[in-house]
Design a protein around this motif. Structure first.
Motif, PDB file in Angstrom:
ATOM      1  N   GLY A 123      20.215  28.963 -23.010  1.00  0.00           N
ATOM      2  CA  GLY A 123      18.822  29.282 -23.317  1.00  0.00           C
ATOM      3  C   GLY A 123      17.908  29.036 -22.132  1.00  0.00           C
ATOM      4  O   GLY A 123      17.000  29.814 -21.848  1.00  0.00           O
ATOM      5  N   THR A 124      18.179  27.939 -21.404  1.00  0.00           N
ATOM      6  CA  THR A 124      17.390  27.624 -20.207  1.00  0.00           C
ATOM      7  C   THR A 124      17.619  28.662 -19.112  1.00  0.00           C
ATOM      8  O   THR A 124      16.683  29.053 -18.402  1.00  0.00           O
ATOM      9  CB  THR A 124      17.778  26.230 -19.687  1.00  0.00           C
ATOM     10  N   MET A 125      18.841  29.122 -18.979  1.00  0.00           N
ATOM     11  CA  MET A 125      19.179  30.075 -17.918  1.00  0.00           C
ATOM     12  C   MET A 125      18.645  31.478 -18.197  1.00  0.00           C
ATOM     13  O   MET A 125      18.234  32.186 -17.288  1.00  0.00           O
ATOM     14  CB  MET A 125      20.703  30.115 -17.738  1.00  0.00           C
ATOM     15  N   THR A 126      18.658  31.905 -19.463  1.00  0.00           N
ATOM     16  CA  THR A 126      18.215  33.265 -19.776  1.00  0.00           C
ATOM     17  C   THR A 126      16.701  33.401 -19.748  1.00  0.00           C
ATOM     18  O   THR A 126      16.182  34.485 -19.491  1.00  0.00           O
ATOM     19  CB  THR A 126      18.710  33.682 -21.171  1.00  0.00           C
ATOM     20  N   ARG A 127      15.978  32.288 -20.054  1.00  0.00           N
ATOM     21  CA  ARG A 127      14.506  32.293 -20.073  1.00  0.00           C
ATOM     22  C   ARG A 127      13.966  33.333 -21.052  1.00  0.00           C
ATOM     23  O   ARG A 127      12.915  33.927 -20.838  1.00  0.00           O
ATOM     24  CB  ARG A 127      13.950  32.546 -18.674  1.00  0.00           C
ATOM     25  N   LYS A 128      14.711  33.566 -22.126  1.00  0.00           N
ATOM     26  CA  LYS A 128      14.278  34.490 -23.173  1.00  0.00           C
ATOM     27  C   LYS A 128      14.493  33.809 -24.518  1.00  0.00           C
ATOM     28  O   LYS A 128      15.589  33.343 -24.818  1.00  0.00           O
ATOM     29  CB  LYS A 128      15.092  35.791 -23.144  1.00  0.00           C
TER      30      LYS A 128
END
Length: 453
Positions: A361-366
């Protein structure tokens, strides 16, 4: 404390939303699958509601781990999209600390799910099975398939070329009546109607325009043919009467808690040990050759050879029989142990999915449901592929039940920990430009207009 409440609050609504959506999908699939067995049976609403409620149990077992992953992806995706993750990191709060609240929550959910799997889920499965068996007996025409002989009614074989479910009407009927051996009656009719008497103890076949052919196997020279314009046949209807069964009787492996299954496994192990001793004894007999035969004719060894060969064959048959019993018991033990491990592995998946969802979730920023659903689907497929494959291999005694069921959690747990370490150490962003580049421009423009509006 405020930060903990904020992170947990960001998880609650996505978790509940995911639960509702996923249960709705499973429920729709269930209703589509069993609609033909429920519609047109004249069942009371409370019976259908009971059936749905009982089947919600297995849906909850599957949905909760999925909802945890979706909620974690959405919560951390939203916080990352709003730069809240970056602000918390700048304030000295690492991703390891941010993940503690959802991790503790997932442990609590896992504990509750273990209790649910052992106390509520087995009873609900048992009640659902009994109720479905009762429902399938409700309407006789639903057991009739056009052009296929039905032997659901004891001592009768019924064939109808056409079946009208709404009015219980039958066309071109053929009935083989074996209820009065040694006589065999063959009844044919152009049309008929099938219904239950008011007390539902008898099934009435009301036939019009047909013939009765009667033969007797003990009097082969006697043959009778009767023509009729109206004829009724009364058949036993126990299998079509809806009487809701009371809980009890034998239960399957998915209708018992872990403690009950472990008790059965312990009993099988005791029997298995006796079989193993018998197996070892037969092996010793073959190796030691303790036949102790005394020949009648001391001048010839032919008698000895014949008796030795017979004895070896007897030992081989007994050896094979014991080996088959040992093999069967081992498969039964594996079958029960697979279900025991599943009752704990699925709840633990909630914890594993938090470890995966937070860094992703942190990596996708969506934080949208679309992105969360897409990523979740990939990991769901991986998890279920491991779980189903491991279950099949364990049932076939190719791997141990522990390895077969827990391999999915171990693999994805390691992946989650590696992603968490990498994301906590540096800023990593996942982009999906390689996918968006393949989307037609007309689709992109329409999507942009929707977002602007």
């Amino acid at each position: 404390m405020i930060l903990i409440k904020y992170i947990i609050r960001n998880h609650i609504i996505p978790f509940l939303f995911a639960c509702v959506v996923l249960i709705s999908i499973f429920l729709l699939q269930f209703l589509m699958k069993f609609a033909d067995k429920l519609i047109g049976k004249g069942l009371e609403t409370i019976i259908i509601v009971k059936l749905i409620v009982y089947n919600l149990a297995w849906m909850v077992v599957l949905v909760v781990p999925m909802a945890v992953l979706v909620a974690t992806l959405m919560a951390f995706g939203n916080m990352s999209q709003n730069n809240e993750i970056a602000i918390m990191k700048a304030s000295g709060i690492s991703l390891y600390k941010m993940i503690i609240p959802p991790l503790i929550s997932s442990i609590l959910i896992a504990i509750l799910l273990v209790y649910f799997n052992n106390k509520i889920y087995p009873d609900a499965n048992h009640a659902a099975r009994l109720l479905m068996e009762d429902i399938t007996r409700k309407k006789p025409t639903l057991s009739l398939v056009p052009g296929v002989f039905s032997q659901d009614v004891s001592s009768y074989a019924i064939l109808a070329r056409d079946v009208i479910q709404e009015s219980n009407e039958l066309k071109d009927v053929t009935i083989y009546d074996y209820s009065n051996p040694p006589k065999v009656n063959i009844v044919t009719a152009k049309e008929g109607k099938i219904f239950l008497v008011p007390n539902q103890k008898k099934l009435i076949m009301d036939l019009k325009v047909g013939e009765i052919h009667e033969s007797d196997i003990y009097r082969q020279n006697v043959y009778r043919r009767l023509r009729f314009t109206h004829h009724k046949i009364a058949m036993p209807a126990d299998q079509f009467t809806f009487e809701q069964s009371t809980p009890g009787g034998p239960r399957g492996d998915r209708e018992m808690g872990a403690a009950q299954m472990l008790a059965i496994v312990d009993s099988i192990n005791k029997v298995q040990s006796s079989y193993q001793k018998e197996f070892n004894s037969k092996i010793d007999q073959i190796i030691d050759k303790k036949f102790n035969y005394k020949p009648i004719d001391t001048t010839s060894n032919k008698y000895i050879y014949v008796k030795v060969e017979q004895r070896l064959r007897m030992l081989e048959n007994g050896f094979t029989d014991v080996l088959n019993r040992i093999e069967y018991n081992r498969k039964e033990i594996n079958r029960y142990m697979v279900e025991v491990h599943k009752k704990y592995a699925l709840p633990v998946a909630c914890i594993v999915f938090v470890l995966i969802g937070a860094p992703l979730g942190t990596m996708t920023r969506k934080g949208g449901i679309g992105m969360a659903s897409g990523i979740s689907l990939v990991f769901f497929v991986i998890y279920w592929a491991f779980l189903i494959g491991g279950e099949k291999l364990a049932d076939r005694d190719l791997i141990s039940p522990f390895v077969g069921i827990w391999s999915a959690n171990v693999f994805l747990g390691i992946v989650g920990i590696l992603l968490l370490i990498k994301t906590a150490k540096e800023k990593v962003t996942l982009n999906f430009e390689f996918i968006t580049k393949r989307i037609p421009k007309s689709w992109k423009s329409s999507d942009d207009e929707i977002e602007n509006n």
